[in-house]
Design an enzyme around this catalytic site. Structure first.
Site, short mmCIF file in Angstrom:
data_model
loop_
_atom_site.label_atom_id
_atom_site.label_comp_id
_atom_site.label_asym_id
_atom_site.label_seq_id
_atom_site.Cartn_x
_atom_site.Cartn_y
_atom_site.Cartn_z
N GLU A 286 -3.34 7.30 -4.67
CA GLU A 286 -3.70 6.75 -5.98
C GLU A 286 -5.19 6.95 -6.28
O GLU A 286 -6.00 6.90 -5.36
CB GLU A 286 -3.31 5.27 -6.09
CG GLU A 286 -3.97 4.33 -5.11
CD GLU A 286 -3.42 2.90 -5.22
OE1 GLU A 286 -2.21 2.70 -5.05
OE2 GLU A 286 -4.24 2.01 -5.48
N ARG B 274 0.85 -1.18 0.00
CA ARG B 274 0.00 0.00 0.00
C ARG B 274 0.89 1.24 0.00
O ARG B 274 1.94 1.28 0.67
CB ARG B 274 -0.91 0.04 1.24
CG ARG B 274 -2.07 -0.96 1.21
CD ARG B 274 -3.10 -0.64 0.14
NE ARG B 274 -4.22 -1.59 0.11
CZ ARG B 274 -4.28 -2.67 -0.67
NH1 ARG B 274 -3.29 -2.96 -1.49
NH2 ARG B 274 -5.34 -3.46 -0.63
N HIS C 96 -1.14 -0.15 -9.75
CA HIS C 96 -1.77 -1.13 -8.83
C HIS C 96 -2.22 -2.40 -9.58
O HIS C 96 -3.40 -2.70 -9.68
CB HIS C 96 -2.96 -0.48 -8.10
CG HIS C 96 -3.29 -1.19 -6.81
ND1 HIS C 96 -3.72 -0.54 -5.68
CD2 HIS C 96 -3.26 -2.51 -6.47
CE1 HIS C 96 -3.94 -1.42 -4.71
NE2 HIS C 96 -3.66 -2.62 -5.17
C1 8YV Z 1 -6.64 -5.53 -5.72
C2 8YV Z 1 -4.99 -5.57 -3.78
O1 8YV Z 1 -6.58 -5.76 -7.06
O2 8YV Z 1 -6.18 -7.45 -3.04
C3 8YV Z 1 -5.61 -6.41 -2.73
O3 8YV Z 1 -5.53 -6.00 -1.57
O4 8YV Z 1 -4.28 -4.67 -3.52
C4 8YV Z 1 -5.25 -5.88 -5.21
O5 8YV Z 1 -5.08 -7.24 -5.41
C5 8YV Z 1 -7.07 -4.12 -5.47
O6 8YV Z 1 -7.11 -3.82 -4.14
C6 8YV Z 1 -8.43 -3.86 -6.10
O7 8YV Z 1 -9.50 -4.43 -5.36
#
Ligand code: 8YV
Length: 330
Positions: free
Chosen positions: A267, A238, A285
């Site tokens: 973001e 993150r 991302h």
């Molecule tokens: C997601 C991610 O694609 O799962 C997570 O926590 O960071 C990613 O795999 C993103 O959060 C969109 O939902």
């Protein structure tokens, strides 16, 4: 009457079709993120919600969703959700661990290799028509093989990253609150070290830990100063884990060799100081972004939501205290 659900962002058409058979669905197939007031209107009378990591689910939204019983996120991370507020309101929260582990570990390696071997930087240069001749010292990178990889956060994804390192004959050190069982350490060929020791000894540092108030700006100016001169830093967790201004400064000064970032504090906005630098590889991302994995994540999120809505315990329940929901909605 069918239970009502909301899906905040576009999903694969076959999933939407299946959901429509079972539920009264409010969808967002145009995939333009809703404003807070559009979110509130969309949540006003629904029993269940399928959300993504980019939707902020806070107490203010929940207060406008009195019927909501199940909130299922298509992500493993859940720092975008006020889970305590959900629990207070009797809303069950679920996520999608495991199915994205290997795909996200692949992406971590893609970013590390792009950063260390200057893949995105040199491609930009080539596309700009600047390649006139081969030179001995062109785009010299940092080696991965036989170097030391430092993994901060040794959960499922951290371990999958570590397992891949043996192909590069790398030494792997990790930092986690607690030491992993010896059998896991042996399988991952990884040794636990203190955080500062990891920063001081790793040639390549990867951040793979969840974001919370406690891990906010875990990497700031002080930590960057403790890193090995010429090291690289990769973040696939993150954005809030890094003080981006401090990182941009360390990169501009050449203290770090480079950084590979898949996530950003604001973001989809990216800090302009990072955008201005060449020694940073940036992706939007994409950690879990393979067709098969996004499909598996969506399926799992749907199955978590559907189970909870009929009073069956969902496989990935994040707030035990909210279970069981008072009256199954179907
Ligand atoms: C997601 C991610 O694609 O799962 C997570 O926590 O960071 C990613 O795999 C993103 O959060 C969109 O939902």
């Amino acid at each position: 009457m069918k239970p009502r659900i909301v899906i905040t962002r576009a999903v694969f058409p076959e999933h939407l079709a299946a959901l429509r058979e079972q539920y009264d669905v409010r969808d967002n197939q145009p995939d333009i993120a809703w404003t807070p007031s559009e979110m509130a209107a969309a949540f006003a009378d629904v029993d269940g919600a399928l959300v993504t990591g980019s939707d902020r689910i806070d107490a203010a939204l929940l207060a406008q969703a009195p019927r909501l019983r199940v909130l299922s996120t298509i992500s493993v991370g859940y720092n975008h959700i006020d889970v305590a507020a959900c629990t207070r309101q009797g809303v069950v929260v679920t996520n999608t661990p495991d199915v994205l582990t290997e795909t996200t570990a692949d992406m971590a390696w893609a970013l590390l290799m792009a950063t260390a071997r200057r893949v995105t930087e040199s491609e930009r240069w080539l596309r700009a028509g600047l390649w006139k001749q081969w030179s001995l010292d062109q785009f010299l990178g940092a080696d991965l093989h036989h170097s030391t990889l430092g993994i901060v956060g040794m959960g499922r994804i951290g371990q999958a990253i570590a397992r891949r390192a043996s192909g590069f004959a790398m030494k792997v050190v990790y930092h986690n609150r607690s030491r992993l069982p010896e059998s896991v350490e042996t399988e991952c060929r990884a040794t636990r070290v203190e955080f500062d020791d990891l920063l001081a000894s790793a040639d390549h540092v990867m951040l793979v830990l969840p974001y919370s108030a406690a891990s906010h700006h875990l990497i700031g100016a002080a930590q960057l100063a403790k890193m090995k001169p010429g090291a690289t830093l990769v973040n696939i967790a993150r954005g809030g884990l890094i003080d981006e201004d401090a990182l941009a400064e360390a990169l501009a000064a050449g203290r770090l060799f480079g950084a590979g970032l898949d996530v950003y504090e604001g973001e989809p906005q990216v800090n302009p100081k990072l955008l201005a630098l060449n020694n940073v590889a940036l992706t939007p991302h994409l950690g879990s972004a393979s067709r098969a994995t996004r499909d598996a994540m969506a399926r799992l999120a749907i199955s978590n939501m559907s189970a909870a809505l009929v009073g069956r315990r969902p496989a990935h329940l994040l707030n035990e205290a909210a279970w069981p929901i008072p009256t199954p909605a179907a």
